[in-house]
Design an enzyme around this catalytic site. Structure first.
Site, PDB file in Angstrom:
ATOM      1  N   GLN A 183       0.819  -1.205   0.000  1.00 27.37           N
ATOM      2  CA  GLN A 183       0.000   0.000   0.000  1.00 27.37           C
ATOM      3  C   GLN A 183       0.855   1.259   0.000  1.00 27.37           C
ATOM      4  OE1 GLN A 183      -1.114   0.362   4.666  1.00 27.37           O
ATOM      5  NE2 GLN A 183      -1.762  -1.561   3.668  1.00 27.37           N
ATOM      6  N   HIS A 192       4.865   0.404   0.787  1.00 23.49           N
ATOM      7  CA  HIS A 192       5.281  -0.335   1.977  1.00 23.49           C
ATOM      8  C   HIS A 192       4.281  -1.428   2.324  1.00 23.49           C
ATOM      9  CE1 HIS A 192       2.555   2.810   3.448  1.00 23.49           C
ATOM     10  NE2 HIS A 192       2.229   1.965   4.411  1.00 23.49           N
ATOM     11  N   ARG A 194      -4.503   0.692  -1.511  1.00 22.61           N
ATOM     12  CA  ARG A 194      -4.041  -0.685  -1.586  1.00 22.61           C
ATOM     13  C   ARG A 194      -3.764  -1.044  -3.046  1.00 22.61           C
ATOM     14  NH1 ARG A 194      -8.566  -3.110   0.307  1.00 22.61           N
ATOM     15  NH2 ARG A 194      -8.036  -2.625   2.456  1.00 22.61           N
TER      16      ARG A 194
END
Length: 325
Positions: free
Chosen positions: A96, A173, A193
């Site tokens: 995300q 990350h 996402r």
């Protein structure tokens, strides 16, 4: 005003585990305890005061009645600036990214999200995703998402207890399975996402992806901020470990052997206890007994507050820096 304890809202995301209940004493009827929002004024879940004069009052309601408890440093923020969580990742979180303030205000009507992770504990071999392995471009990023090859181009980082990762807005990350984290972040719940391992949500359908928005905000580069083990400093009766200092918050970890004075005339102080036990002493009187998992709010101006005991605690204040608002 004297310090008080907070009860966190609990989130039961599909990747969560049981350590927050078993190790940190969090109470919930939910099966999975993925996150506990230890300091939160966010509309998606607010902290509630436990005990004392304001018992049962939500933190936002308390602040509305007593804005002076935040201190003058918070005056430049339109909303309460910080959200602090404990996160138990039994499984991998989605890959995300979060937008910065400019994009988030324009598109989502709220703050963006810069955050820092402190690794409380992790299983052997645990790793997380932090940026890209090599510099790339948006077209390659999109193609990797669409073809299911995104994990081939991300930067995978093995982690160990005590590691710190500063995740600036725009950084791709993901927390990996087997990692227990304290997260200090902007007061935001906006997440884009881009990859979710083909999992299904509670409704039996794949969870929503936000590919176009992610492409708008992601920096397609390796991480630019140093990560790993920060250097601890030996002080009288304690060890001090810097975690993060930015325009939104200032966070440090202290390993206390006897006692430590806390509080500020200019900012609230939040205490998140990671181990041990301690008394919270205000104006010479013990007002709380804190233990592993305790979340304590110290109002601004409570500069006669002391932590007395042997414990490890993450201490967060509102930063003097930045140009928010």
């Amino acid at each position: 005003m004297r310090p008080f304890e907070l009860i966190p809202p609990i989130k039961d995301y599909i990747w969560g585990g049981t350590k927050l209940r078993e190790e940190f004493g969090k109470e919930s009827g939910l099966e999975r305890l993925a996150e506990s929002w230890e300091l939160s004024c966010h509309k998606d879940g607010v902290s509630v005061i436990k005990g004392g004069e304001f018992d049962g009052m939500t933190l936002p309601d308390f602040i509305a009645e007593h804005p002076e408890a935040l201190g003058k440093n918070c005056g430049r923020f339109e909303f309460f600036p910080v959200l602090i969580k404990l996160i138990d990742a039994r499984d991998d979180l989605s890959v995300q990214v979060h937008p910065d303030d400019d994009y988030a205000m324009r598109v989502e009507g709220g703050y963006g999200k810069t955050e820092v992770w402190y690794v409380i504990d992790c299983e052997e071999g645990a790793e997380l995703i932090y940026g890209f392995a090599e510099e790339t471009d948006s077209d390659t990023f999109r193609r990797a998402i669409e073809e299911g090859t995104l994990l081939d181009i991300v930067n995978r980082v093995p982690v160990k207890k005590g590691d710190v990762f500063f995740i600036e807005a725009g950084t791709l990350h993901a927390i990996g399975k087997g990692i227990l984290i304290a997260e200090i972040q902007q007061n935001s719940n906006t997440t884009y996402r881009v990859y979710d391992y083909g999992r299904l949500g509670a409704d039996g359908k794949p969870r929503e992806l936000h590919i176009d928005k992610a492409l708008d905000v992601t920096r397609c580069t390796p991480p630019t901020v140093k990560y790993g083990q920060p250097k601890s400093v030996n002080m009288a009766g304690m060890w001090r470990t810097p975690i993060a200092e930015c325009g939104y918050f200032s966070t440090e970890k202290y390993d206390i052997f006897r006692s430590m004075s806390v509080g500020s005339p200019d900012s609230f102080t939040h205490l998140l206890f990671l181990s041990g036990e301690a008394d919270i002493v205000y104006d010479g009187e013990t007002v709380l007994h804190a233990k592993k998992g305790s979340s304590v709010f110290v109002p601004a101006g409570a500069d006669t507050c002391d932590i007395k005991g042997k414990c490890s605690v993450i201490i967060t204040k509102e930063s003097r820096g930045g140009n928010q608002k």
